[in-house]
Design an enzyme around this catalytic site. Structure first.
Site, short mmCIF file in Angstrom:
data_model
loop_
_atom_site.label_atom_id
_atom_site.label_comp_id
_atom_site.label_asym_id
_atom_site.label_seq_id
_atom_site.Cartn_x
_atom_site.Cartn_y
_atom_site.Cartn_z
N PRO A 288 0.79 -1.23 0.00
CA PRO A 288 0.00 0.00 0.00
C PRO A 288 0.82 1.28 0.00
O PRO A 288 1.86 1.36 0.67
CB PRO A 288 -0.81 -0.10 1.30
CG PRO A 288 -0.14 -1.12 2.13
CD PRO A 288 0.52 -2.07 1.16
N ASN A 289 0.33 2.22 -0.79
CA ASN A 289 0.87 3.58 -0.90
C ASN A 289 2.19 3.66 -1.67
O ASN A 289 2.68 4.76 -1.93
CB ASN A 289 1.03 4.24 0.49
CG ASN A 289 -0.29 4.32 1.23
OD1 ASN A 289 -1.25 4.86 0.68
ND2 ASN A 289 -0.38 3.75 2.41
N ARG B 117 4.98 10.86 -2.75
CA ARG B 117 4.65 10.64 -1.36
C ARG B 117 5.82 11.00 -0.44
O ARG B 117 6.92 10.46 -0.63
CB ARG B 117 4.35 9.14 -1.23
CG ARG B 117 4.19 8.64 0.14
CD ARG B 117 4.24 7.12 0.18
NE ARG B 117 3.89 6.68 1.50
CZ ARG B 117 4.14 5.49 1.99
NH1 ARG B 117 4.72 4.57 1.24
NH2 ARG B 117 3.79 5.19 3.21
N TYR C 134 10.91 9.16 1.25
CA TYR C 134 10.95 8.12 0.21
C TYR C 134 11.61 8.56 -1.10
O TYR C 134 11.71 7.76 -2.02
CB TYR C 134 9.52 7.63 -0.07
CG TYR C 134 8.85 7.01 1.14
CD1 TYR C 134 9.31 5.81 1.67
CD2 TYR C 134 7.78 7.64 1.78
CE1 TYR C 134 8.72 5.24 2.80
CE2 TYR C 134 7.17 7.08 2.90
CZ TYR C 134 7.65 5.88 3.41
OH TYR C 134 7.07 5.32 4.53
N ASN D 183 8.02 -5.37 -0.58
CA ASN D 183 7.88 -4.24 0.33
C ASN D 183 6.39 -4.19 0.65
O ASN D 183 5.59 -3.73 -0.16
CB ASN D 183 8.35 -2.94 -0.32
CG ASN D 183 8.31 -1.77 0.66
OD1 ASN D 183 7.66 -1.86 1.70
ND2 ASN D 183 8.97 -0.69 0.31
N ALA E 35 2.88 -0.66 5.02
CA ALA E 35 2.38 -0.69 6.40
C ALA E 35 1.85 -2.07 6.80
O ALA E 35 1.80 -2.38 8.00
CB ALA E 35 1.29 0.37 6.57
N ASP F 99 1.53 -15.36 6.80
CA ASP F 99 1.15 -16.75 6.53
C ASP F 99 1.33 -17.10 5.06
O ASP F 99 1.70 -18.24 4.73
CB ASP F 99 -0.30 -17.00 6.96
CG ASP F 99 -0.47 -17.05 8.48
OD1 ASP F 99 0.54 -17.06 9.20
OD2 ASP F 99 -1.64 -17.08 8.93
N GLU G 215 12.64 -9.16 2.37
CA GLU G 215 11.83 -8.02 2.80
C GLU G 215 12.59 -6.72 2.52
O GLU G 215 13.77 -6.60 2.88
CB GLU G 215 11.57 -8.15 4.31
CG GLU G 215 10.83 -6.98 4.91
CD GLU G 215 10.60 -7.15 6.42
OE1 GLU G 215 11.05 -8.16 7.00
OE2 GLU G 215 9.98 -6.25 7.00
N HIS H 141 12.54 -2.41 2.75
CA HIS H 141 11.96 -1.12 3.15
C HIS H 141 12.87 -0.01 2.67
O HIS H 141 14.09 -0.07 2.88
CB HIS H 141 11.77 -1.03 4.67
CG HIS H 141 10.80 -2.04 5.16
ND1 HIS H 141 9.45 -1.95 4.90
CD2 HIS H 141 10.98 -3.20 5.82
CE1 HIS H 141 8.86 -3.00 5.41
NE2 HIS H 141 9.76 -3.79 5.96
N ILE H 142 12.28 0.98 2.06
CA ILE H 142 13.04 2.11 1.54
C ILE H 142 13.60 2.95 2.69
O ILE H 142 14.76 3.35 2.68
CB ILE H 142 12.12 2.96 0.63
CG1 ILE H 142 11.69 2.13 -0.59
CG2 ILE H 142 12.80 4.26 0.21
CD1 ILE H 142 10.50 2.68 -1.33
N ARG I 23 12.18 5.36 12.87
CA ARG I 23 10.88 6.03 12.77
C ARG I 23 9.99 5.63 13.96
O ARG I 23 10.49 5.18 14.98
CB ARG I 23 10.25 5.69 11.40
CG ARG I 23 11.15 6.14 10.24
CD ARG I 23 10.53 5.82 8.90
NE ARG I 23 9.29 6.56 8.69
CZ ARG I 23 8.41 6.28 7.72
NH1 ARG I 23 8.68 5.29 6.86
NH2 ARG I 23 7.30 6.96 7.60
N ARG J 258 6.59 0.99 13.68
CA ARG J 258 7.26 0.45 12.48
C ARG J 258 8.43 -0.47 12.84
O ARG J 258 9.11 -1.00 11.97
CB ARG J 258 7.78 1.59 11.59
CG ARG J 258 6.69 2.47 11.04
CD ARG J 258 7.23 3.51 10.08
NE ARG J 258 6.35 4.65 10.00
CZ ARG J 258 5.26 4.73 9.26
NH1 ARG J 258 4.93 3.74 8.45
NH2 ARG J 258 4.50 5.81 9.26
C1 DQA Z 1 7.95 1.25 4.09
C2 DQA Z 1 7.95 1.47 5.62
C3 DQA Z 1 6.58 1.24 6.20
O1 DQA Z 1 6.58 1.47 7.61
C4 DQA Z 1 5.59 2.21 5.59
O2 DQA Z 1 4.29 1.96 6.08
C5 DQA Z 1 5.61 2.18 4.10
C6 DQA Z 1 6.90 2.11 3.42
C7 DQA Z 1 9.31 1.58 3.46
O3 DQA Z 1 9.53 1.15 2.33
O4 DQA Z 1 10.12 2.28 4.06
O5 DQA Z 1 4.59 2.31 3.45
O6 DQA Z 1 7.68 -0.12 3.84
#
Ligand code: DQA
Length: 138
Positions: free
Chosen positions: A9-10, A17, A22, A71, A74, A84, A95, A97-98, A104, A108
């Site tokens: 998401p997002n 954003r 990011y 990624n 959230a 799962d 995994e 994360h940017i 943070r 998170r």
């Molecule tokens: C994220 C970190 C998450 O906490 C956040 O909700 C995101 C982006 C990152 O790539 O840093 O949407 O996954």
């Protein structure tokens, strides 16, 4: 070598954003450059803001690709169902994360998916996807 990238998401808003966190690059731009740099890799890319669609995609690619870069945005911090799904598939998952999630908010700092992934990369910007890819390369 088949690699699937799954963004949650997002992450469709990357480039627009919260650029201070990011960056200014859209994922589409980054993905194009990544494909050009690694022509021997057969990439697929999927983004969704919907938890169940991310799970369906994990099920779809998770028995046929050599590696998955996820990624989960959230959902990383909340989704037992994505955890799962990762546990239930065959392909190894890294995994990504940017941002540096540990620098943070405390919500998170917990990843529900991390124990089911082979490893993870955080805080290294968009480059994290390329670094994750390199784990899978021979
Ligand atoms: C994220 C970190 C998450 O906490 C956040 O909700 C995101 C982006 C990152 O790539 O840093 O949407 O996954």
């Amino acid at each position: 070598m088949k690699i699937a990238i799954i963004n949650g998401p997002n992450l469709n808003l990357l480039g627009k954003r919260e650029p201070g966190i990011y960056g200014n690059e859209s994922f589409e731009e980054y993905y194009k450059a990544l494909q050009a740099k690694y022509p021997a890799v057969e990439f697929s890319y999927f983004q969704s803001n919907v938890e169940g669609e991310l799970i369906n995609q994990l099920h779809q690619v998770g028995f046929e690709v050599d590696g998955i870069l996820i990624n989960a945005g959230a959902y990383t911090h909340t989704s037992v169902a994505i955890r799962d799904a990762i546990a239930g598939i065959k392909s190894p998952v890294v995994e990504i994360h940017i941002s540096n999630v540990y620098a943070r908010e405390s919500f998170r700092h917990t990843s529900l998916i991390a124990p089911k992934c082979v490893g993870g990369i955080f805080g290294l910007g968009m480059k994290g996807y390329e670094l994750g890819l390199q784990y899978f390369l021979p």
